[in-house]
Design a protein around this motif. Structure first.
Motif, PDB file in Angstrom:
ATOM      1  N   HIS A  69       7.968  -5.245   8.164  1.00 53.04           N
ATOM      2  CA  HIS A  69       7.237  -4.111   7.315  1.00 53.04           C
ATOM      3  C   HIS A  69       8.488  -3.306   6.888  1.00 53.04           C
ATOM      4  O   HIS A  69       9.408  -3.010   7.265  1.00 53.04           O
ATOM      5  CB  HIS A  69       6.622  -3.097   8.377  1.00 53.04           C
ATOM      6  CG  HIS A  69       5.875  -2.016   7.678  1.00 53.04           C
ATOM      7  ND1 HIS A  69       6.497  -0.752   7.564  1.00 53.04           N
ATOM      8  CD2 HIS A  69       4.667  -1.877   7.037  1.00 53.04           C
ATOM      9  CE1 HIS A  69       5.707   0.132   6.788  1.00 53.04           C
ATOM     10  NE2 HIS A  69       4.704  -0.387   6.518  1.00 53.04           N
TER      11      HIS A  69
ATOM     12  N   GLY B 138       9.335   0.241   4.512  1.00 52.20           N
ATOM     13  CA  GLY B 138       8.746   1.430   4.363  1.00 52.20           C
ATOM     14  C   GLY B 138       9.493   2.455   4.264  1.00 52.20           C
ATOM     15  O   GLY B 138      10.971   2.566   4.320  1.00 52.20           O
TER      16      GLY B 138
ATOM     17  N   SER C 299       0.821  -1.245  -0.183  1.00 53.05           N
ATOM     18  CA  SER C 299      -0.082  -0.118  -0.091  1.00 53.05           C
ATOM     19  C   SER C 299       0.903   1.217  -0.059  1.00 53.05           C
ATOM     20  O   SER C 299       2.140   1.232  -0.016  1.00 53.05           O
ATOM     21  CB  SER C 299      -0.786  -0.070   1.274  1.00 53.05           C
ATOM     22  OG  SER C 299      -0.178   0.149   2.347  1.00 53.05           O
ATOM     23  N   GLU C 300       0.245   2.433   0.175  1.00 52.02           N
ATOM     24  CA  GLU C 300       0.998   3.587   0.112  1.00 52.02           C
ATOM     25  C   GLU C 300       1.908   3.675   1.412  1.00 52.02           C
ATOM     26  O   GLU C 300       3.062   4.405   1.319  1.00 52.02           O
ATOM     27  CB  GLU C 300       0.231   4.788   0.228  1.00 52.02           C
ATOM     28  CG  GLU C 300      -0.523   4.890  -1.091  1.00 52.02           C
ATOM     29  CD  GLU C 300      -1.525   6.174  -1.041  1.00 52.02           C
ATOM     30  OE1 GLU C 300      -1.722   6.630   0.069  1.00 52.02           O
ATOM     31  OE2 GLU C 300      -2.202   6.460  -2.358  1.00 52.02           O
ATOM     32  N   ASP C 301       1.529   2.912   2.415  1.00 57.66           N
ATOM     33  CA  ASP C 301       2.392   2.987   3.767  1.00 57.66           C
ATOM     34  C   ASP C 301       3.607   1.842   3.634  1.00 57.66           C
ATOM     35  O   ASP C 301       4.300   1.756   4.575  1.00 57.66           O
ATOM     36  CB  ASP C 301       1.161   2.468   4.717  1.00 57.66           C
ATOM     37  CG  ASP C 301       0.165   3.639   4.984  1.00 57.66           C
ATOM     38  OD1 ASP C 301       0.579   4.711   4.865  1.00 57.66           O
ATOM     39  OD2 ASP C 301      -0.689   3.140   5.525  1.00 57.66           O
TER      40      ASP C 301
ATOM     41  N   THR D  34       3.955  -5.044   3.804  1.00 55.61           N
ATOM     42  CA  THR D  34       3.908  -5.884   5.145  1.00 55.61           C
ATOM     43  C   THR D  34       3.897  -7.128   4.861  1.00 55.61           C
ATOM     44  O   THR D  34       3.359  -7.814   3.691  1.00 55.61           O
ATOM     45  CB  THR D  34       2.584  -5.555   5.674  1.00 55.61           C
ATOM     46  OG1 THR D  34       2.557  -4.248   6.093  1.00 55.61           O
ATOM     47  CG2 THR D  34       2.365  -6.358   6.993  1.00 55.61           C
TER      48      THR D  34
END
Length: 782
Positions: A778, A780, A715-717, A720
């Motif tokens: 995660h 990011g 996702s944009e985050d 995961t």
């Protein structure tokens, strides 16, 4: 002398008639009914009035059997025993009958069917041939608490009578006359004075071995989703999807009335030559299920009956119509799911077709042939093994290849070889090489070293045979080549159109030689290791001289199949792999992402693109609905199973031969693989491949050491990833830097997180080695 359409006898004889392995010491002979084509066989005996600790019956009824004790059918299997070359192996099935026995008089009963053992014709058949009349060998061992043992076995004291099954053919269907039923025939109190005796007969010659592949069972009973009247007394029932099945009817009517069922994959008319006729006994509701045959179909064509609302009084009443879905009981071990509807539908379509063809051999289709064409077993092996435990079935197929091998070393295209075809349908390296590929696959996938020892001679003899077919250029004899490749002009034409047939044959020889070198090394066969290593090098050199074009970085004709073969088998110079991969990508793009490969090279195409980091191209191949492709079958033709050809419905609508994409779903999209040189999934490589419009995927695989689970989302985050690693396993988690350079596990840095071992940072990826456990990564922005 032509063997086409006849049972192959030459090459199947062996010296010991009716031998046995060490598991059961057989005390009795084979028996057959007294004149009845398909007999009922029974025997009464007495159990002493003392505690029974264990009672086991060992049964081999050929071609198929159902076994009963005191009126109860034993087990939930159908079509026992599995299909074999009965002159080499006859499989028996053990049954625990301890709870079915009682002090005093007892009885056992057996119904026999023909199966592949006795294909005599009269209706549709793929071939005609027989290993002999239906026959039985049985041994019941009763162990008492005081240590004594009693044995009941086949002998000349058994009784026989005609079965209500008056016709049965594995290809042609089955007819049953319920008026011939004899209630209680398999119980001790039944009066068998009018029954005949039995004959002592010779067995077909095969060694008696315990059935080691999963039995066939009824996986599901389907009721028709719709029944449409076609004419007075005629209906078509739709089961909703195509499957390997036995039709089921519930009817009521007068004794002597009959109902006939024909079947088909399509609603436009029934398959010619395959039918079921049930003759009623009268007196209430009656259910008909054939016992010793099956077919592939979606539609039932029922004649000679009326629905209740159409009842005429002159025909039986049709109360229910449906089918029993029969398939291997191989244990489910894996699943895949993502957020892309078409990919999920592709997964479901392939799984349906695989299950319809997982029988006691891996069939090509469940209707017109039912034969063990060998190429599917190794090309589809990983895809199937990600979903089902096929270790037992594949060990049996390995034995089938050994028992089909000719004195020359040749392994024919089908095993068991019930009939001999001509040309490439008899001898094709992509098929016969299953005799080498499957034992190696079982070792790599399950860590099965014993199968390598058992099959080594078969593997080596075949590889030497194939090497002996080479021409002056050093190229192996071609057969069918990349069967069913595709062109816009001709579609699927059969034998390879775009790629020389010797190319794929020579590639298989090279891979077989590499495998034999590895196996010989594992087994300490130093001279053989050196010989096969030298053979592999020689074949590779010949392949490169014949097919590789260094100026253009192309292979042979430049077809997708030729390029994929070169990449998959390492038959291009290592320094040119990137350029050859680019040629392959350009070829696929120039065809608007339409694959032109056939069933043999489709797996090589998938693996070459995936290993080359071009899963984006695979996604484009899948995310289409124009022909040829899965989307076309699903969205244009509304098929729920794989067609033999994937540009339009073919002559079979339930083939699994183009299902190799499942290996990519689990191994690359979800990312569950083992390291390149691994065996038994002892060391994992977890490398998800987010691609195209897929933003979430999950799956699991119950490997030899336990369940491996992976689920990821992007996702944009960021990205995961959740991973579960089983006990006694190490996993390398591959995290791409494109997902984000800041990596945390369960909210902690990699240095702080538990279970983290080595961390290898590369230009484009970070590889994190972990111990058994569950991890939450995660990735990011910093």
């Amino acid at each position: 002398m032509s063997f086409t359409g006849k049972l192959l006898i030459a090459g199947l004889l062996f010296a010991v008639a009716g031998g046995s392995d060490a598991e059961v010491v057989w005390e009795g002979p084979w028996i057959a009914g007294e004149g009845a084509t398909l007999p009922l066989l029974r025997k009464t005996f007495t159990v002493q009035d003392k505690a029974v600790t264990e009672a086991t019956a060992y049964v081999c009824g050929l071609g198929h059997f159902d076994f009963f004790v005191n009126g109860a059918k034993c087990g939930d299997h159908v079509l026992d025993p599995g299909w074999t070359n009965y002159r080499k192996t006859c499989m028996y099935v053990p049954f625990d009958v301890t709870g079915l026995l009682k002090p005093g008089p007892n009885a056992v009963g057996v119904m026999l069917g023909n199966g592949m053992y006795n294909v005599t014709g009269e209706r549709y058949t793929k071939f005609k041939g027989s290993f002999g009349e239906p026959k039985l060998i049985l041994q019941l061992e009763i162990r008492y608490a005081d240590g004594s043992v009693e044995t009941v076995h086949t002998d000349d004291t058994w009784r026989s009578a005609p079965s209500p099954i008056i016709f049965s053919c594995i290809y042609g269907g089955e007819d049953y006359d319920a008026r011939m039923e004899q209630p209680g025939w398999d119980t001790a109190g039944f009066d068998d004075a009018q029954w005949g005796g039995v004959r002592i007969v010779e067995g077909p010659g095969g060694v008696l071995r315990e059935q080691d592949s999963p039995p066939i069972k009824v996986a599901e009973t389907l009721r028709a989703v719709g029944v449409e009247k076609r004419a007075p007394g005629e209906y078509i029932a739709d089961l909703g999807w195509n499957l390997s099945a036995q039709p089921v009817l519930k009817v009521s009517g007068a004794a002597g009335q009959s109902v006939t069922i024909q079947v088909s994959e399509l609603p436009d008319g029934p398959w010619k030559g395959h039918s079921y006729t049930y003759t009623l006994k009268g007196g209430g509701e009656e259910v008909f299920r054939p016992r010793f045959t099956y077919f592939g179909f979606q539609y039932l064509f029922i004649s000679g009956a009326d629905l209740p609302e159409d009842a005429s009084g002159t025909r039986p009443v049709l109360l229910e119509a449906g089918a029993d879905f029969i398939t291997s009981s191989a244990r489910p071990v894996g699943a895949f799911e993502c957020d892309h509807a078409l990919l999920n539908d592709i997964e479901a379509m392939i799984t349906r077709s695989v299950r319809s063809n997982l029988q006691s051999v891996l069939t090509d289709c469940p209707h017109r042939e039912k034969l063990g064409w060998l190429e599917v077993s190794h090309l589809m092996g990983p895809s199937i093994a990600y979903h089902f435990d096929i270790s037992g079935l594949y060990r049996k197929i390995c034995r089938d290849t050994a028992e089909s091998q000719l004195e020359s070393g040749l392994v024919p295209d089908i095993a068991p070889e019930y009939t001999r075809f001509g040309g490439g349908f008899f001898e094709s390296a992509e098929w016969g090489s299953a005799s080498v590929q499957l034992p190696w696959f079982l070792y790599r996938w399950y860590g099965d070293e014993e199968i390598l020892a058992r099959q080594y001679d078969t593997m080596a003899r075949y590889t030497r045979y194939l090497a002996g077919t080479r021409n002056e250029q050093g190229l192996a004899r071609g057969g069918l080549g990349d069967w069913y490749d595709w062109t816009p002009e001709k579609g699927h034409a059969g034998e390879a159109q775009l790629t020389p047939i010797a190319l794929t044959a020579t590639a298989m020889l090279y891979d077989n030689a590499r495998i034999l070198a590895r196996v010989a090394g594992l087994q300490g066969k130093g001279a053989e290791h050196e010989a096969f290593t030298a053979l592999a090098a020689e074949v590779r050199g010949d392949f490169l001289r014949a097919y590789y074009h260094p100026q253009t970085h192309s292979v042979s004709t430049g077809s997708q199949a030729a390029l994929a073969c070169g990449l998959y088998f390492g038959l291009v110079p290592n320094e040119d792999r990137g350029a050859v991969l680019e040629q392959l990508v350009q070829s696929v793009e120039s065809m608007a992402y339409r694959p032109t490969v056939g069933e043999v090279c489709f797996r090589f195409l998938v693996q070459s693109l995936a290993e080359g980091g071009r899963s984006d191209v695979l996604y484009r191949i899948l995310d289409r609905t124009d022909p040829p492709g899965y989307g076309c079958m699903l969205r244009v033709y509304n098929l729920k199973t794989l067609s033999e050809q994937w540009d339009k419905p073919g002559s079979s609508l339930n083939h699994c031969m183009f299902g190799q994409i499942q290996e990519w779903f689990q191994g690359y999209l979800v990312g569950i693989r083992q390291v390149e040189e691994g065996a038994g999934f002892a060391r994992l490589r977890i490398g998800p491949t987010p691609v195209g419009g897929v933003n979430a995927a999950s799956g699991h695989f119950d490997g030899p050491r336990g369940r491996i689970e992976v689920a990821w989302t992007r996702s944009e985050d960021g990205f995961t990833l959740r991973v579960t690693v089983p006990e006694d396993t190490t996993a390398d988690i591959v995290l791409l830097k494109a997902w984000g350079s800041a990596i945390r596990e369960s909210g902690k840095s990699l240095q702080e997180a538990r279970g983290i071992g080595a961390v290898l940072v590369r230009d484009t990826e970070t590889i994190v080695t972990v111990k058994p456990g569950t991890y939450h990564f995660h990735c990011g922005a910093p």
